[in-house]
Design a protein around this motif. Structure first.
Motif, short mmCIF file in Angstrom:
data_model
loop_
_atom_site.label_atom_id
_atom_site.label_comp_id
_atom_site.label_asym_id
_atom_site.label_seq_id
_atom_site.Cartn_x
_atom_site.Cartn_y
_atom_site.Cartn_z
N ARG A 54 0.83 -1.06 -0.04
CA ARG A 54 -0.03 0.09 0.11
C ARG A 54 0.94 1.31 0.09
O ARG A 54 0.14 2.25 -0.38
CB ARG A 54 -0.87 -0.10 1.26
CG ARG A 54 -1.91 -1.15 1.35
CD ARG A 54 -2.59 -0.99 2.76
NE ARG A 54 -3.50 -2.14 2.85
CZ ARG A 54 -4.75 -2.54 2.47
NH1 ARG A 54 -5.17 -1.17 2.06
NH2 ARG A 54 -5.25 -3.33 2.82
N LEU A 55 2.19 1.07 0.13
CA LEU A 55 2.87 2.13 0.37
C LEU A 55 3.53 2.85 -0.93
O LEU A 55 3.77 2.02 -2.08
CB LEU A 55 4.30 1.92 0.94
CG LEU A 55 4.27 1.38 2.60
CD1 LEU A 55 5.42 1.24 3.18
CD2 LEU A 55 3.59 2.47 3.17
N PRO A 56 3.68 4.10 -0.99
CA PRO A 56 4.02 4.78 -2.64
C PRO A 56 5.53 4.68 -2.56
O PRO A 56 6.35 5.78 -2.52
CB PRO A 56 3.56 6.39 -2.16
CG PRO A 56 3.56 6.54 -0.59
CD PRO A 56 3.05 5.01 -0.11
N ILE A 57 6.14 3.43 -2.76
CA ILE A 57 7.27 3.46 -3.01
C ILE A 57 7.62 2.10 -4.11
O ILE A 57 6.73 1.57 -4.45
CB ILE A 57 8.03 2.75 -1.64
CG1 ILE A 57 7.26 1.40 -1.09
CG2 ILE A 57 7.97 3.81 -0.53
CD1 ILE A 57 8.08 0.76 -0.20
N ARG A 58 8.90 2.34 -4.59
CA ARG A 58 9.57 1.24 -5.23
C ARG A 58 10.58 0.58 -4.55
O ARG A 58 11.51 0.92 -4.60
CB ARG A 58 9.81 1.73 -6.81
CG ARG A 58 8.94 2.45 -7.37
CD ARG A 58 9.43 3.17 -8.68
NE ARG A 58 10.17 4.33 -8.31
CZ ARG A 58 11.11 5.09 -9.13
NH1 ARG A 58 11.38 4.77 -10.29
NH2 ARG A 58 11.65 6.26 -8.59
N GLY A 59 10.22 -0.66 -3.92
CA GLY A 59 10.98 -1.08 -2.77
C GLY A 59 11.57 -2.60 -3.26
O GLY A 59 10.71 -3.18 -3.94
N THR A 60 12.54 -2.55 -2.94
CA THR A 60 13.35 -4.08 -3.18
C THR A 60 13.68 -4.44 -1.78
O THR A 60 14.46 -3.83 -1.01
CB THR A 60 14.43 -3.89 -4.00
OG1 THR A 60 14.07 -3.44 -5.34
CG2 THR A 60 15.06 -5.30 -4.34
N VAL A 61 13.12 -5.69 -1.45
CA VAL A 61 13.51 -6.33 -0.08
C VAL A 61 15.04 -6.91 -0.44
O VAL A 61 15.53 -7.84 -1.06
CB VAL A 61 12.81 -7.50 0.01
CG1 VAL A 61 13.23 -8.37 1.41
CG2 VAL A 61 11.31 -7.07 0.27
N VAL A 62 15.96 -6.55 0.56
CA VAL A 62 17.36 -6.76 0.45
C VAL A 62 17.93 -7.59 1.60
O VAL A 62 18.74 -8.46 1.45
CB VAL A 62 18.36 -5.49 0.14
CG1 VAL A 62 18.15 -4.67 -0.64
CG2 VAL A 62 18.21 -4.49 1.55
N ILE A 63 16.99 -7.59 2.58
CA ILE A 63 16.95 -8.44 3.84
C ILE A 63 15.64 -8.77 4.08
O ILE A 63 14.89 -8.25 4.49
CB ILE A 63 17.66 -7.69 4.91
CG1 ILE A 63 19.24 -7.35 4.68
CG2 ILE A 63 17.42 -8.59 6.28
CD1 ILE A 63 20.05 -8.72 4.64
#
Length: 325
Positions: A54-63
């Motif tokens: 739901r967050l306005p981000i372009r996120g990548t899980v690194v951990i």
């Protein structure tokens, strides 16, 4: 000039992050004391992933929960968020201390950190040797390659007390038998913990409240990066070395860009730039109260921090709309 989305994290994400850990903590808390670690972890993962998207981000899980072939979601490399907003690295542990939660013991947390892309250590899910202290000490007081007795003496000297007045936090594991013996030989006290070494490291930041001055020993690398992110926001010193003790682990690390398997990472190398960190209590602990289920509300206790402003907020929330969970 105001920061753009590509060069900084929006302040609004600080509070948005609280919702992420609150959801995971409430989901896990419904299963605390039930003796089922996997079930508690799974509901926390599901809740955290749903809220992240739901967050306005372009996120990548690194951990995250493991590498892609080991975890169906929140795996290392997974992309989350709405696909707009800043590009960010994400380190997370939807249920830090699964055994703690299953047994309803202290200091189980839902934890997450985000930072600008390329700012968090991208490493395989392996062990990490760690040493950490809180703020207020001169640089270089601790050294992961020095004997425990030397580190304890240096911390005691910097604090202006005897070694007998120092308490070290160590995970209660057979691998630490020699370390425990060495620490006790100095006269220092030890706080053994069964799990939850993110909280263990954070406890060093307020020894007057927690009674813990230094964290020592080998725990999870994911927890190490999360702890480093927290210390970036609160202050302190930390070093870590990945335990890449097999050819297979070295090869996995190399795929993630780690060329030196013996490298000692400083805190600023594990978590750089603008970092946001949030943790919500699942069970009661020294750091945070656990989720409280009342008849007509749910109460959560969260700490949320930002490195660029050195702001630490504690949020005790009473959720009267219980259906949102």
């Amino acid at each position: 000039m105001a920061k753009t989305a590509s060069t900084g994290l929006d302040r609004i994400l600080t509070l948005e992050l609280v919702r992420v850990t609150e959801r995971a903590a409430v989901a896990a808390a419904r299963l605390r004391g039930r003796g089922d670690e996997k079930a508690a972890d799974q509901v926390a993962v599901d809740a955290m992933r749903s809220e992240l998207n739901r967050l306005p981000i372009r996120g990548t899980v690194v951990i995250g929960e493991g590498e892609r072939d080991e975890a169906p979601m929140l795996y290392i490399g997974e992309e989350v968020g709405l696909g707009d907003g800043p590009e960010v690295d994400i380190a997370l542990d939807p249920l830090e201390g699964t055994t703690i939660c299953a047994k309803n013991l202290p200091n189980s947390l839902a934890v997450i950190a985000i930072a600008e892309k390329g700012s968090l250590l991208y490493a395989p899910d392996v062990y990490m040797d760690k040493i950490a202290i809180g703020p207020g000490y001169p640089a270089g007081v601790i050294d992961i390659d020095a004997p425990a007795i030397e580190n304890l003496e240096n911390v005691a000297r910097a604090k202006g007390v005897s070694v007998a007045e120092i308490t070290a936090c160590i995970l209660d594991r057979p691998r630490h038998a020699r370390l425990i013996e060495e620490v006790r030989s100095t006269g220092a006290a030890i706080r053994l913990i069964g799990d939850g070494d993110v909280a263990g490291v954070i406890h060093t930041t307020d020894p007057d409240e927690t009674g813990i001055d230094i964290y020592l020993g080998i725990g999870g690398a994911p927890e190490g990066v999360l702890a480093a992110a927290a210390l970036r926001c609160i202050g302190g010193q930390m070093q870590g070395r990945l335990q890449l003790n097999t050819d297979e682990k070295v090869a996995r690390a190399a795929k993630m860009g780690i060329s030196d398997p013996t490298k000692v990472y400083q805190m600023d190398e594990m978590a750089r730039g603008d970092v946001l960190f949030a943790a919500t209590g699942v069970t009661d602990g020294n750091l945070l109260a656990g989720v409280k289920f009342a008849r007509d509300y749910i109460q959560t206790h969260t700490i949320v921090m930002r490195s660029s402003s050195l702001t630490v907020r504690e949020i005790k929330a009473k959720h009267q709309d219980m259906d949102k969970f």
